[in-house]
Design an enzyme around this catalytic site. Structure first.
Site, mmCIF file in Angstrom:
data_model
loop_
_atom_site.group_PDB
_atom_site.id
_atom_site.type_symbol
_atom_site.label_atom_id
_atom_site.label_comp_id
_atom_site.label_asym_id
_atom_site.label_seq_id
_atom_site.Cartn_x
_atom_site.Cartn_y
_atom_site.Cartn_z
ATOM 1 N N ASP A 144 0.812 -1.217 0.000
ATOM 2 C CA ASP A 144 0.000 0.000 0.000
ATOM 3 C C ASP A 144 0.848 1.271 0.000
ATOM 4 O O ASP A 144 0.354 2.354 0.299
ATOM 5 C CB ASP A 144 -1.065 0.015 1.107
ATOM 6 C CG ASP A 144 -0.662 -0.803 2.305
ATOM 7 O OD1 ASP A 144 0.555 -0.966 2.505
ATOM 8 O OD2 ASP A 144 -1.556 -1.264 3.040
ATOM 9 N N GLU A 179 -5.664 -0.380 15.235
ATOM 10 C CA GLU A 179 -6.556 -1.310 14.543
ATOM 11 C C GLU A 179 -6.096 -2.742 14.763
ATOM 12 O O GLU A 179 -4.900 -3.029 14.740
ATOM 13 C CB GLU A 179 -6.519 -0.963 13.044
ATOM 14 C CG GLU A 179 -7.380 -1.855 12.159
ATOM 15 C CD GLU A 179 -7.230 -1.463 10.684
ATOM 16 O OE1 GLU A 179 -6.982 -0.266 10.386
ATOM 17 O OE2 GLU A 179 -7.342 -2.349 9.833
ATOM 18 N N ASP A 220 -11.009 -4.766 12.657
ATOM 19 C CA ASP A 220 -10.939 -5.159 11.248
ATOM 20 C C ASP A 220 -11.408 -6.614 11.154
ATOM 21 O O ASP A 220 -12.608 -6.874 11.109
ATOM 22 C CB ASP A 220 -9.509 -4.938 10.720
ATOM 23 C CG ASP A 220 -9.345 -5.343 9.262
ATOM 24 O OD1 ASP A 220 -10.314 -5.820 8.659
ATOM 25 O OD2 ASP A 220 -8.234 -5.202 8.705
ATOM 26 N N LYS A 270 -14.680 -2.356 5.075
ATOM 27 C CA LYS A 270 -14.125 -2.814 3.799
ATOM 28 C C LYS A 270 -15.314 -3.287 2.972
ATOM 29 O O LYS A 270 -15.943 -4.301 3.323
ATOM 30 C CB LYS A 270 -13.152 -3.966 4.039
ATOM 31 C CG LYS A 270 -11.846 -3.559 4.735
ATOM 32 C CD LYS A 270 -11.072 -4.801 5.155
ATOM 33 C CE LYS A 270 -9.611 -4.480 5.456
ATOM 34 N NZ LYS A 270 -8.910 -5.652 6.057
ATOM 35 N N HIS A 272 -9.565 0.901 2.060
ATOM 36 C CA HIS A 272 -9.148 0.205 0.840
ATOM 37 C C HIS A 272 -8.770 -1.226 1.206
ATOM 38 O O HIS A 272 -8.825 -1.604 2.370
ATOM 39 C CB HIS A 272 -7.940 0.929 0.236
ATOM 40 C CG HIS A 272 -6.704 0.818 1.082
ATOM 41 N ND1 HIS A 272 -5.437 1.042 0.619
ATOM 42 C CD2 HIS A 272 -6.551 0.489 2.400
ATOM 43 C CE1 HIS A 272 -4.561 0.848 1.576
ATOM 44 N NE2 HIS A 272 -5.204 0.529 2.667
ATOM 45 N N ARG A 273 -8.349 -2.022 0.224
ATOM 46 C CA ARG A 273 -7.711 -3.309 0.479
ATOM 47 C C ARG A 273 -6.288 -3.248 -0.070
ATOM 48 O O ARG A 273 -5.971 -2.339 -0.843
ATOM 49 C CB ARG A 273 -8.472 -4.458 -0.229
ATOM 50 C CG ARG A 273 -9.919 -4.626 0.181
ATOM 51 C CD ARG A 273 -10.145 -4.819 1.658
ATOM 52 N NE ARG A 273 -9.433 -5.891 2.330
ATOM 53 C CZ ARG A 273 -9.948 -7.074 2.661
ATOM 54 N NH1 ARG A 273 -11.209 -7.346 2.356
ATOM 55 N NH2 ARG A 273 -9.234 -7.978 3.303
ATOM 56 N N CYS A 274 -5.464 -4.222 0.278
ATOM 57 C CA CYS A 274 -4.095 -4.126 -0.249
ATOM 58 C C CYS A 274 -4.087 -4.372 -1.750
ATOM 59 O O CYS A 274 -3.264 -3.806 -2.468
ATOM 60 C CB CYS A 274 -3.140 -5.015 0.518
ATOM 61 S SG CYS A 274 -3.427 -6.736 0.289
ATOM 62 N N LYS A 284 -8.908 5.306 5.086
ATOM 63 C CA LYS A 284 -7.517 4.923 4.827
ATOM 64 C C LYS A 284 -7.392 4.343 3.437
ATOM 65 O O LYS A 284 -8.180 3.507 3.009
ATOM 66 C CB LYS A 284 -6.977 3.980 5.903
ATOM 67 C CG LYS A 284 -7.394 2.541 5.868
ATOM 68 C CD LYS A 284 -6.483 1.745 6.831
ATOM 69 C CE LYS A 284 -6.639 0.263 6.654
ATOM 70 N NZ LYS A 284 -5.807 -0.504 7.591
HETATM 71 P P1 PGA Z 1 -5.913 -6.157 3.572
HETATM 72 O O1 PGA Z 1 -5.281 -4.999 4.419
HETATM 73 O O2 PGA Z 1 -6.499 -5.567 2.360
HETATM 74 O O3 PGA Z 1 -4.751 -7.071 3.304
HETATM 75 O O4 PGA Z 1 -6.955 -6.820 4.433
HETATM 76 C C1 PGA Z 1 -5.985 -3.849 4.781
HETATM 77 C C2 PGA Z 1 -6.145 -3.797 6.276
HETATM 78 O O5 PGA Z 1 -5.824 -4.765 6.973
HETATM 79 O O6 PGA Z 1 -6.635 -2.845 6.824
HETATM 80 ZN ZN ZN Z 2 -6.479 -3.970 8.963
#
Ligand code: PGA
Ligand code: ZN
Length: 429
Positions: free
Chosen positions: A207, A291, A316, A341, A369-371, A392
């Site tokens: 990210d 988080e 999360d 998410k 967002h997501r990674c 974020k």
């Molecule tokens: P992820 O990361 O998209 O890999 O879940 C984002 C986050 O953990 O906030």
């Molecule tokens: Zn997270």
């Protein structure tokens, strides 16, 4: 009305297939795509992947694409795109599962977002305005950006266990200034890391945060504090951490050396040790949000830490944006903020509902967002439309991250004097 829906497989920011949809109405064509995470959990809506190891290492999404082109397209043909909840309900009815396993959350979400964009166009309203109408509240609040500056965890190749260190420019007077503060701090940090760890320390994670080989979280926070200081924003920028602790919880313990190449060097901490570590971080640094500080099923320690009242505690994978888990966390005072998410929920309507649920409990809401991302900027409009107060989207670098922040710059410009920057009120805008 919806006249045609066509899906295709595209690649996300990590080079992994994802779903893109073109939804046509009499007014035009509206495009949306689904993001995808690395730290996906067992309670989130299911992302449909082909599993054919001969193609894209099993990660193709041709099944999801075909489902959109056949079943979903047939079900939604002729519907008014302004009727978001009916569109989403039609897909939920077609899917019939609890976790969207039949149609796939990636298929459903891409269609749901494309419909939302078409609905806004049909109404001749900006997307954020349409979303705020759908939620029944009117919001013109720009979120405080939670900008990733250091990456670790599953998002980067360094040894840092913790996934993200973020900066929150709460002291900016508007969103544009917040991005300026974020960008300047990011570049000062780059220079500091380069001085201390050499230029390779400035390589970035998924990210966009820098991924120097630091020994632990305090070392990372010290670097960021130095960068804020050099940029001249002392006191106006707060810090946030996404621990993503589920990724290094082994049994009931947390292994802060889980990425160490030499597994002899395990550094196991108990839940109590972790609480002590976080408490110290909140006292020594301007950390205002943590988080996923514990495992996704460690309700007990999350609750104990939240009760200390030292910072915002964001769920999360604990919540997986799932209404049942959110309800339990509200009732048991487990955490006090929702990480939203959209692909964990699967439709725009359900995303609006979980945000309401969180806000009714006086929780903070961070749209995320997501990674694995695309250039789709939908979550920026969503964050404004729902008055989330926090968003974020990674670092102030890399196109798919900037797609969202840049859209917020445009929205702020368009709103003009009506725009409100969440600023110091980021937890309850
Ligand atoms: P992820 O990361 O998209 O890999 O879940 C984002 C986050 O953990 O906030
Ligand atoms: Zn997270």
């Amino acid at each position: 009305v919806i006249t045609k829906i066509r899906a295709r497989q595209i690649l996300d920011s990590r080079g992994i297939p994802t779903v893109e949809v073109d939804l046509h109405t009499n007014k035009g064509m509206y495009r949306a795509s689904a993001p995808s995470g690395a730290s996906t959990g067992m309670y989130e809506a299911v992302e449909l992947r082909d599993g054919d190891k001969g193609k894209y290492l099993g990660k193709g999404v041709s099944k999801a694409v075909n489902i959109i082109n056949d079943k979903i397209s047939e079900a939604l043909m002729g519907m008014d795109p302004q009727l978001q909840s009916q569109i989403d309900q039609a897909m939920i009815d077609l899917d019939k599962t609890d976790n969207k396993a039949e149609l796939g959350a990636n298929a459903m979400l891409a269609v749901s977002i494309a419909a939302c964009k078409a609905g806004a166009a049909e109404k001749e309203a900006p997307l954020y305005k349409h979303i705020s109408d759908l939620s029944g509240k009117s919001s013109t609040t720009l979120p405080v950006p939670a900008i990733t500056v250091i990456s670790g965890g599953k998002h980067a190749g360094n040894n840092l266990a913790v996934q993200e260190i973020m900066i929150l420019p709460v002291g900016a007077s508007n969103f544009e200034e917040a991005m300026q503060m974020g960008s300047e701090t990011y570049h000062h940090l780059k220079a500091i890391i380069s001085e201390k760890y050499g230029p390779s320390g400035c390589n970035v994670g998924d990210d966009g945060g820098f991924a120097p080989n630091i020994s632990g979280i305090s070392e990372g926070l010290d670097l960021v504090i130095e960068a804020i200081d050099r940029a001249g924003y002392n006191g106006r920028i707060k810090l946030a951490i996404d621990v993503a602790a589920t990724d290094f919880c082994i049994g009931k313990k947390y292994d802060l050396d889980f990425k160490s190449p030499n597994k002899v060097g395990q550094n196991f901490k108990t839940g109590e040790d972790m609480i002590e570590m976080y408490s110290q971080l909140c006292t020594e640094y301007p950390v205002v949000s943590i988080e996923q500080p514990f495992d996704k099923d460690d309700w007990e320690h999350t609750k104990l830490f939240t009760a200390l009242g030292l910072c915002q505690v964001v769920g999360d994978d604990l919540l997986m944006s799932n209404p049942k888990r959110i309800e339990r966390a509200i009732n048991e005072y487990t955490c006090n903020a929702l990480l939203l998410k959209v692909n964990q929920v699967g439709t725009v309507t359900e995303a609006i509902e979980v945000v309401k649920q969180a806000k009714d409990a006086n929780w903070g809401v961070m749209v995320s967002h997501r990674c694995g991302e695309t250039d789709d900027s939908f979550i920026a409009d969503l964050a404004v439309g729902l008055g989330a107060g926090q968003m974020k989207s990674g670092a102030p670098c890399r196109g798919e991250r900037l797609a969202k922040y840049n859209q917020l710059l445009r929205i702020e410009e368009e709103l003009g004097s009506e725009a409100v920057y969440a600023g110091e009120n980021w937890r309850s805008p």
